[in-house]
Design an enzyme around this catalytic site. Structure first.
Site, PDB file in Angstrom:
ATOM      1  N   HIS A 152       0.865  -1.189   0.000  1.00 44.82           N
ATOM      2  CA  HIS A 152       0.000   0.000   0.000  1.00 44.82           C
ATOM      3  C   HIS A 152       0.890   1.224   0.000  1.00 44.82           C
ATOM      4  O   HIS A 152       1.559   1.535   0.998  1.00 44.82           O
ATOM      5  CB  HIS A 152      -0.916   0.003   1.220  1.00 44.82           C
ATOM      6  CG  HIS A 152      -1.742   1.257   1.321  1.00 44.82           C
ATOM      7  ND1 HIS A 152      -2.632   1.623   0.347  1.00 44.82           N
ATOM      8  CD2 HIS A 152      -1.782   2.235   2.264  1.00 44.82           C
ATOM      9  CE1 HIS A 152      -3.206   2.776   0.683  1.00 44.82           C
ATOM     10  NE2 HIS A 152      -2.702   3.160   1.846  1.00 44.82           N
ATOM     11  N   ASP A 199      -7.703   1.623   2.330  1.00 46.59           N
ATOM     12  CA  ASP A 199      -7.314   2.543   3.397  1.00 46.59           C
ATOM     13  C   ASP A 199      -8.229   3.746   3.610  1.00 46.59           C
ATOM     14  O   ASP A 199      -8.232   4.311   4.690  1.00 46.59           O
ATOM     15  CB  ASP A 199      -5.876   3.038   3.151  1.00 46.59           C
ATOM     16  CG  ASP A 199      -5.253   3.663   4.390  1.00 46.59           C
ATOM     17  OD1 ASP A 199      -5.710   3.353   5.499  1.00 46.59           O
ATOM     18  OD2 ASP A 199      -4.304   4.454   4.247  1.00 46.59           O
ATOM     19  N   ASP A 207       1.138   5.066  -0.278  1.00 44.56           N
ATOM     20  CA  ASP A 207       0.479   6.371  -0.211  1.00 44.56           C
ATOM     21  C   ASP A 207       1.150   7.359  -1.148  1.00 44.56           C
ATOM     22  O   ASP A 207       2.376   7.523  -1.111  1.00 44.56           O
ATOM     23  CB  ASP A 207       0.544   6.915   1.214  1.00 44.56           C
ATOM     24  CG  ASP A 207      -0.373   6.178   2.165  1.00 44.56           C
ATOM     25  OD1 ASP A 207      -1.568   6.071   1.856  1.00 44.56           O
ATOM     26  OD2 ASP A 207       0.104   5.700   3.210  1.00 44.56           O
ATOM     27  N   HIS A 215      -6.116   9.787  -0.587  1.00 40.74           N
ATOM     28  CA  HIS A 215      -6.829   9.820   0.689  1.00 40.74           C
ATOM     29  C   HIS A 215      -6.044  10.438   1.842  1.00 40.74           C
ATOM     30  O   HIS A 215      -6.559  10.482   2.970  1.00 40.74           O
ATOM     31  CB  HIS A 215      -7.307   8.409   1.061  1.00 40.74           C
ATOM     32  CG  HIS A 215      -6.218   7.379   1.160  1.00 40.74           C
ATOM     33  ND1 HIS A 215      -5.844   6.608   0.088  1.00 40.74           N
ATOM     34  CD2 HIS A 215      -5.421   7.011   2.175  1.00 40.74           C
ATOM     35  CE1 HIS A 215      -4.863   5.795   0.457  1.00 40.74           C
ATOM     36  NE2 HIS A 215      -4.590   6.026   1.721  1.00 40.74           N
TER      37      HIS A 215
END
Length: 1009
Positions: free
Chosen positions: A63, A187, A65, A437
């Site tokens: 994951h 997420d 970001d 996000h």
């Protein structure tokens, strides 16, 4: 971001390659690659399962970001690993090498902002190897957007744009082999219904996410509803917006004790029984128990386990070596009677098995907001965090659509022209990054938020060049164009110094608009002429409490076009000074008058032909609104309050922070019981300037013809010298009997009903009566008693609620002194320009049955406001012997009011991307026909180009609609009728309520346009 996903075993830092043998060069691993297969990627490449066993689908993933604790570039290159050990380029290098080493391994990647950058740095040989991995289904892309976007603070138009950008990269690079089958939002902090609707319309077969309210999860596990069909639209006919949705068991992290990354501290599998560290038998038994327990929570003999987390797999060999062992050792137990089968898999392959189970699934029709990960821990603060960045993002969306439209209307001349090379791509990519996000959500570190703003600013420049080229081409005159980016704070050097100048106003809507232009000017009188040379009414207003003046005039601008007005200083004249005289008052009054109309009584009102607003002369507060057209009178008291942010108490140590909203007490405190007021009244504007404190003020404004009351608020810097963090709200109190029911939009589109202390699908145990009733407000919130409706439109995403009958509140700013312990590691202090925020609320009072017409059309105008471009007089012709034109429309006829031109953009050299949207829901316009289907003729709709060929696609433009198909799911509500696409007729394009239709149009630009 990992936030509470990080178990205690995970340490920060660590060096690449610190565990396990060094990886051989990628080139040496090419020989391990299986022979190129003729099999295309998709469900047919999925691994074989055991129908008679419990199948555990291990999903190896990272994951990544796109900005959070480090900037996008810092994450990609692996810079500042002392902040967070993360280097995406190394992750992808390492994963590809590990996939090549063992043909059963599979991996999932998501964020195209990173992958596309890495891809363009690879050799042709490496790209060929990766294409083979994708073709074989061993490297699978999930979601495929530029980023994994937030779902609370994002507008649907920006979501569609960023998904289109990422999916187009995959289509261009890998063809249909690279097309993601599943949406993957593991997420984001709560999930919107509109997001699911958009994913369904993009053609996704299923949706996986990790975060949902802890109470909701308990109920779902108990009722075996961790997976169901989400019916994500009340207007679109099923299954158009139906989406199979699966809640992952462990957010997106590995099961406890099974994290085998360089960032983790769990023990690797040791299978040598002679070693004192031997643990293979223990881990296998633990895994079998884990699988059995998880299997009890899901309905089929297939379950999924995510094997990865934030920025993991930088040394992929560590992960894969241990997963290889786990699979081999667990499956070896089948010889001893075990009924568990473990395999490398992907989200799509897991979904495929669920679909083949042919079960009937329950249906969800609401959303997953608000999200709490424990008692007193509501993630409702980020709805409002970093309001300046949220506004800059929304403003940039507006500017990007203007840029896209003019690039499409002007054709190639927009990209290469007299002002240089114009390009919409940098702003398009910057806007896509902002949807992440941890970006528009306001949940990154301060220096990362600053970098997000830097990316937007850098994207505006090439678009300004593009606009200059396009406007010169379309107007026939090359001017010295100037873009004033600081009009919101009344700064524009050209208008403040020039004696004469031109004002070009471009309207991105499909209908004519009348727009009040406001420009800061010097202390003079000005003559304003419209495109025909006719003098139009104008006024110079001196701003109360300052020496600033603003020129006002109303501009009429055609659909998808521009009007050019000329402004000339009148020599020797100055604007009439506005005299500030204290009004005769009681001792408690704080009101001053600044008006050309001498007040004759203590009744303080502003009024136009549609609206009247009354203020209490003693307090200076708004107290009443009247809709004069419908003779509706409603007492409305508006004031600013602030919640004292919690730093933790005896009930919970949870503090308010970037993510979490937790007030110290239920009742907010008034910023001030009264406001000092100055009144401005001219023929073109009426304003009440309210000053509540040194850090909070507001202008309540009415223009002629305006059907809403405009409240322009300015808040900041919020004082925290008393060591109290503050969360500031604007609250509207009315006597409407609303039973604590209110309504909010979902990402700017459909409307959802909200009820105080209530969740539609489970019995709520409320631990935070304020924060637990906050919802994301992307564009509007309203209350109604069934007859009268009060609607407030916002200019950015904010948190909002109705905590008492007849009340609406919106959080406009927050400044906090404690971190909320969700990973950011710093309080939301908003240093720099974010300290001081200005915004607008538009208030509409209407009958409930007709209110949608007002708020739908006004919200569209708010989102896509006209773009103002200035130029000094003295341009030269674009084409010799061709007279310049002062007015232009890109449409031959206006669009109906219920149709929104969502996208008009260049796709390639001879093709445009076109999206048309029905912007009303079924039954919304009870007084007219705007909720009815509408049919358009596209054949000669546009004035600067001719459509040669038209192809309809799915929403993200990566599949032809005629050949697109999705997996079908049986819903507990009964069977749905599959819609088959009809023959596409450009002369008859019908839009159903809330339908968006997407087209790729081959066009030929007209030379005389």
């Amino acid at each position: 971001m990992g936030v509470d996903a990080w178990p205690s075993r995970v340490r920060a830092g660590g060096r690449w390659g610190a565990v396990g043998p060094p990886m051989p060069p990628l080139s040496l691993l090419f020989l391990f690659l299986a022979a190129p297969s003729a099999r295309a990627a998709g469900y047919e490449t999925c691994p074989t399962v055991r129908p008679d066993m419990l199948n555990i689908h291990l999903v190896a993933h990272t994951h990544d970001d796109v900005g959070w604790l480090k900037t996008v570039d810092q994450y990609f290159y692996g810079i500042y690993n002392s902040v967070q050990h993360a280097g995406v380029q190394y992750i992808l290098d390492s994963v590809i090498s590990s996939l090549l080493a063992e043909p059963t391994r599979r991996f999932v990647y998501v964020e195209m902002a990173f992958f596309s950058r890495w891809w363009h740095q690879q050799t042709n040989a490496t790209q060929d190897v990766v294409r083979d991995l994708v073709r074989q289904g061993r490297l699978e892309f999930a979601n495929g957007g530029w980023v994994m976007n937030d779902e609370a603070a994002t507008h649907y138009g920006a979501i569609i744009d960023q998904m289109t950008l990422g999916l187009r990269f995959l289509e261009d690079t890998f063809g249909s082999d690279g097309r993601p089958r599943v949406a993957w939002h593991i997420d984001p902090f709560g999930h919107s219904r509109e997001q699911a609707s958009l994913f369904a319309q993009m053609g996704f077969d299923g949706f996986f996410f990790g975060r949902l309210d802890y109470q909701d999860k308990w109920v779902r596990q108990k009722n075996l509803e961790m997976e169901q069909v989400w019916r994500a639209s009340a207007s679109l006919k099923p299954p158009a917006a139906d989406l199979f949705t699966s809640v992952l068991p462990n957010i997106y992290n590995p099961p406890e004790h099974l994290c085998w990354d360089v960032l983790c501290a769990d023990k690797p599998i040791v299978e040598d029984p002679r070693s004192p560290e031997y643990n293979a038998e223990q881990l296998v038994n633990y895994f079998l128990d884990l699988a059995s327990a998880q299997g009890q929570l899901y309905r089929t003999n297939h379950i999924v386990m995510t094997m990865g987390s934030d920025f993991q797999y930088e040394n992929a060999n560590i992960w894969f070596k241990n997963l290889d062992k786990l699979i081999r050792l667990v499956n070896a137990q089948q010889a001893n009677g075990s009924r568990v089968n473990v395999l490398y898999s992907t989200p799509a392959c897991y979904l495929w098995e669920l679909n083949k189970a042919n079960l009937t699934w329950s249906v969800k029709q609401d959303d997953f907001f608000p999200y709490a990960d424990g008692p007193h821990q509501f993630w409702t603060g980020f709805f409002s965090s970093r309001p300046a960045l949220k506004r800059y993002e929304r403003l940039s969306y507006n500017f990007l659509q203007v840029c896209n439209q003019l690039e499409a209307l002007a054709g190639p001349a927009a990209n290469v022209g007299p002002y240089g090379s114009g390009d919409s791509a940098p702003l398009n990519e910057a806007m896509a990054v902002l949807q992440h996000h941890d970006a528009v959500s306001g949940t990154s570190k301060q220096h990362v938020a600053d970098d997000y703003a830097r990316q937007l600013a850098a994207g505006w420049g090439p678009c300004e060049v593009l606009l200059s080229n396009a406007l010169a081409r379309l107007s026939g005159s090359k001017e010295k164009f100037t873009f004033c980016r600081n009009l919101n704070i009344s700064l524009c050097p050209l208008s403040q110094t020039a004696k004469s100048f031109q004002v070009t106003i471009y309207n991105p809507l499909g209908r004519k608009v009348d727009w009040m232009v406001r420009l800061p000017v010097s202390k003079h009188i000005f003559l304003v002429k419209d495109p025909s040379g006719t003098v139009v009414p104008s006024d110079v207003v001196v701003m109360p409490g300052s020496d600033r003046q603003e020129l006002l005039f109303s501009a009429s601008v055609p659909a998808l076009g521009f009007s050019i007005y000329s402004v000339t200083q009148v020599p020797g004249q100055s604007p009439q000074a506005l005299i500030y005289q204290p009004r005769p008052q009681k001792s408690s009054s704080r009101i001053k008058s600044s008006s050309r109309i001498k007040p004759s009584s203590r009744v303080l009102t502003i009024q136009n032909e549609h609206i009247r607003a009354r203020f209490d002369p003693d307090t200076g507060l708004l107290v009443e609104i009247k809709n004069l057209d419908q003779d509706l009178l409603l007492p409305v008291r508006q004031a600013f309050y602030w919640y004292n942010a919690s730093i933790g108490n005896s009930l919970s140590t949870q503090a308010s922070g970037a993510y979490i909203f937790r007030p110290n007490q239920q009742e907010p405190l008034l910023v001030s019981h009264w406001a000092q007021i100055r009144l401005v009244k001219t023929a073109l504007v009426q304003e009440v300037h309210q000053n509540f404190s040194a850090w909070c003020s507001q202008v309540v404004r009415l223009y002629p013809g305006q059907r809403h009351l405009e409240l322009e608020w300015t808040v900041g810097p919020i004082p925290v010298g008393d060591n109290w963090g503050k969360e500031v709200i604007s609250r509207f109190d009315t006597p409407l009997e609303t039973k604590r029911v209110f309504f909010t939009d979902s990402n700017g589109r459909e409307i959802l009903e909200r009820r105080w202390n209530y969740r539609p699908t489970w019995e709520l145990n409320q631990t935070e009566p304020v924060a637990g009733n906050y919802y994301p407000v992307n564009s509007r919130i309203y209350i109604t008693d069934g007859n009268v409706q009060l609607t407030v439109l916002t200019d950015r995403s904010q948190g909002g609620s109705s905590l008492r009958d007849g009340s609406i509140e919106l959080m406009v700013h927050r400044r906090l002194l404690r971190d909320d312990e969700r990973g950011v590691g710093e309080p939301l202090l908003e240093k720099g320009l974010g300290l001081w925020v200005r915004g607008r609320h538009l208030v509409l009072l209407d009958k409930a049955r007709t209110a949608a017409v007002g708020h739908r059309l006004q919200a569209e105008k708010e989102l896509l406001a006209p773009q103002v471009v200035l130029a000094l007089d003295g341009g030269i012709p674009y084409h010799p012997k061709v007279a310049p034109r002062k007015q232009f429309s890109g449409l031959r006829r206006e669009l109906p009011p219920n149709v929104h031109l969502l996208t008009l953009a260049r796709w390639d050299r001879k093709m445009l991307l076109l999206r048309l949207e029905h912007q009303f829901a079924i039954g919304e316009d009870k007084g007219g026909n705007l909720s009815s289907p509408v049919t358009l003729d596209l054949r000669d709709l546009f004035s600067t180009f001719t459509i040669i060929d038209l192809k309809e696609t799915t929403l993200a433009a990566n599949q032809l609609q005629a050949s697109a198909s999705r997996l079908q799911w049986m819903a507990s509500t009964g069977p749905t009728l599959k819609r088959f696409p009809s023959r596409l007729d450009p002369a008859s394009i019908t839009l159903q309520p809330m339908e968006i239709r997407t087209f790729l149009a081959s066009v030929q630009w007209k030379e005389d346009s």
